[in-house]
Write a protein that holds these residues in place. Structure first.
Motif, mmCIF file in Angstrom:
data_model
loop_
_atom_site.group_PDB
_atom_site.id
_atom_site.type_symbol
_atom_site.label_atom_id
_atom_site.label_comp_id
_atom_site.label_asym_id
_atom_site.label_seq_id
_atom_site.Cartn_x
_atom_site.Cartn_y
_atom_site.Cartn_z
ATOM 1 N N GLU A 38 0.810 -1.219 0.000
ATOM 2 C CA GLU A 38 0.000 0.000 0.000
ATOM 3 C C GLU A 38 0.847 1.275 0.000
ATOM 4 O O GLU A 38 0.516 2.254 -0.677
ATOM 5 C CB GLU A 38 -0.930 -0.003 1.225
ATOM 6 C CG GLU A 38 -1.887 1.161 1.226
ATOM 7 C CD GLU A 38 -2.909 1.078 2.345
ATOM 8 O OE1 GLU A 38 -3.035 0.008 2.987
ATOM 9 O OE2 GLU A 38 -3.577 2.090 2.593
ATOM 10 N N CYS A 71 -10.639 -2.555 -7.648
ATOM 11 C CA CYS A 71 -11.433 -3.121 -6.550
ATOM 12 C C CYS A 71 -11.810 -1.921 -5.677
ATOM 13 O O CYS A 71 -11.305 -0.814 -5.881
ATOM 14 C CB CYS A 71 -10.653 -4.171 -5.758
ATOM 15 S SG CYS A 71 -9.244 -3.522 -4.850
ATOM 16 N N GLU A 73 -11.157 -1.147 -2.616
ATOM 17 C CA GLU A 73 -10.128 -0.568 -1.749
ATOM 18 C C GLU A 73 -9.194 0.362 -2.519
ATOM 19 O O GLU A 73 -8.796 1.403 -2.006
ATOM 20 C CB GLU A 73 -9.341 -1.689 -1.058
ATOM 21 C CG GLU A 73 -8.372 -1.217 0.010
ATOM 22 C CD GLU A 73 -9.037 -0.550 1.215
ATOM 23 O OE1 GLU A 73 -10.282 -0.446 1.281
ATOM 24 O OE2 GLU A 73 -8.285 -0.110 2.117
ATOM 25 N N ARG A 416 -3.968 -7.211 5.086
ATOM 26 C CA ARG A 416 -5.418 -7.359 5.175
ATOM 27 C C ARG A 416 -5.933 -7.768 3.800
ATOM 28 O O ARG A 416 -5.384 -7.349 2.769
ATOM 29 C CB ARG A 416 -6.081 -6.066 5.652
ATOM 30 C CG ARG A 416 -5.951 -4.912 4.686
ATOM 31 C CD ARG A 416 -6.505 -3.629 5.280
ATOM 32 N NE ARG A 416 -6.695 -2.614 4.262
ATOM 33 C CZ ARG A 416 -5.731 -1.866 3.755
ATOM 34 N NH1 ARG A 416 -4.483 -2.028 4.160
ATOM 35 N NH2 ARG A 416 -6.002 -0.967 2.826
ATOM 36 N N VAL A 418 -8.160 -7.515 0.731
ATOM 37 C CA VAL A 418 -9.007 -6.479 0.121
ATOM 38 C C VAL A 418 -9.912 -7.078 -0.964
ATOM 39 O O VAL A 418 -10.898 -6.462 -1.351
ATOM 40 C CB VAL A 418 -8.195 -5.276 -0.429
ATOM 41 C CG1 VAL A 418 -7.476 -4.561 0.704
ATOM 42 C CG2 VAL A 418 -7.226 -5.682 -1.518
#
Ligand code: LLP
Length: 432
Positions: A38, A71, A73, A416, A418
């Motif tokens: 990220e 997506c 996120e 995490r 997503v």
């Protein structure tokens, strides 16, 4: 050491991404697995935005081309970073809106948008519809009249600029399904038509000259050509181009031997070209838009696979099969795209052999790469394919009814999910 800044090696000699251990990620979330860093995505997004501030006085927008990786996120992340979004289908539009992305910051592209898609875009007040051809222009004008709205549009132009890239992803030349051709006079005619049709407001012109382009001059030449058209439209049709959208296409490093100029240099060169050309042609400086996709997410992603069958064909080659393949990454099968790979659990081990990495689809062309240098692999080890953040998940299929892998986002060493992994039930869920 690696093709991407997202990657490192820990004390166990395991590959890390965003500070997380890739072998652990594979164990926790299963394989095949897409993993995205990220921080690198955010860093890339900021670099593009910052370059518009620094070199173009902030008079512009960076729209993330969501086709590269779509997506909810990523839409949220792009919104947080102040980027706009480029969508090219009702599905991408739906995803963006479902993530709460502001419709007015969306560009809606496509060479064959359906009536339903255009109506939806109008209904949701999408920022710009990038019109591709005459029929669409007329259709949109009618739909806008029926809805009692005036819609802001840009027109997609093929400027005839040839970009040095794989021929399958060249889109600026005349023999292309996208946009209005410049050379034939179609583009100017299109502008004339757009200006004559009710309920359309022509804000600017768009071009996208290709993808995975390393040469900055391809973009400066395209900018000059587009401004030439704007100048012609100004003198012949009394129309002033407010916005110039130069599309995306900035190359990334897939292989160690690849190198690209900093994206900052791109904006510096393009800004200078636009400034000089506008002065020469007596045009007001347009708002600039760029639409990077691959260069924001490509290097931030890797795919993790588990190694299965290893088949040595003496004197020919050794096939190393993994539990994914063309269904999660069709780019080798489609474009012979090259990737670097390594064993996630022995990241720095000397690469003593060369392996042809095969997927698990029932198809001989299901390869991820040929003659890939690797240490001698063992069954069960985790293979990492690098720089798969763009056009992998977004181009995945369910061939052979393979469920699509999960996408995990990593930040500060914490992962995490997503996009959750598809189940067999998901794959069969539409069967009646
Ligand atoms: N804007 C428009 C209108 C586009 O058509 C594209 C990509 C982009 C922006 C973003 O380009 P990027 O910055 O990602 O290069 N599937 C191919 C790439 C196709 C690109 C199509 N258009 C691949 O896997 O290489």
């Amino acid at each position: 050491m690696f093709v991407s800044d997202a990657l490192g090696v820990n004390e166990l000699d395991h590959l890390t991404i965003g500070g997380a251990d890739a072998v652990e990620l594979a164990g926790t979330y299963g394989t095949p697995l897409y993993v995205m860093d990220e921080d690198l995505i955010r860093k890339n997004a900021r670099a593009f935005r910052g370059s518009v501030e620094r070199h173009y006085g902030g008079k512009g927008h960076v729209a993330f081309a969501s086709k590269a990786f779509c997506c909810k996120e990523i839409c949220r992340i792009m919104q947080e970073e102040g980027l706009w979004l480029d969508v090219v289908s009702g599905g991408e539009l739906y995803t963006a809106l479902a993530a709460g992305f502001p419709a007015e910051h969306i560009f809606f592209h496509g060479n064959n948008k359906s009536v339903e898609e255009l109506a939806e875009a109008l209904d949701k007040n999408v920022g710009r519809i990038v019109v591709d051809h005459f029929f669409e222009m007329e259709l949109l004008s009618q739909l806008a009249q029926a809805a009692g709205k005036t819609v802001d549009i840009q027109m997609r132009i093929k400027p005839g600029v040839e970009a040095h890239t794989h021929k399958f992803i060249q889109t600026g030349q005349i023999d292309s399904k996208f946009g209005f051709a410049l050379e034939t006079g179609e583009a100017l005619e299109g502008i004339r038509t757009a200006l004559s049709l009710p309920n359309l407001r022509l804000r600017g012109l768009h071009c996208h000259i290709g993808s995975q382009i390393f040469e900055i001059t391809s973009f400066t030449v395209a900018a000059r050509v587009m401004l030439g058209l704007a100048a012609q439209a100004k003198s012949e049709l009394d129309w002033t181009m407010e916005e110039l959208n130069l599309g995306g296409g900035f190359g990334i490093k897939y292989l160690t031997e690849h190198s690209h100029a900093p994206y900052e240099d791109f904006m510096e060169a393009v800004s200078r070209t636009i400034g000089d050309t506008c002065r020469q042609m007596n045009l007001p400086l347009p708002c600039i838009i760029i639409e990077p996709g691959r260069s924001i997410v490509g290097s931030a992603g890797i795919t993790l696979y588990q190694i299965g069958a290893i088949k040595e064909i003496p004197g020919i080659r050794t096939y190393l099969s993994v539990d994914g393949g063309m269904a999660d990454n069709p780019r080798y099968a489609l474009y012979q795209s090259e990737y670097e790979m390594l064993l996630a659990g022995r990241a720095t081990a000397p690469k003593t052999g060369a392996y042809t990495v095969a997927g698990r689809c029932c198809e001989s062309g299901d390869l991820l790469g040929k003659e890939i240098p690797l240490p001698k692999p063992r069954v069960g080890e985790v293979l990492a394919v690098l720089a798969t953040g763009a056009y992998n998940y977004s181009m995945a299929s369910n061939y052979n009814r393979l469920p699509k892998p999960a996408v995990v986002m990593v930040r500060d060493g914490k992962a995490r999910v997503v996009v959750r992994r598809e189940t067999y039930e998901d794959v069969a869920s539409h069967d009646v």
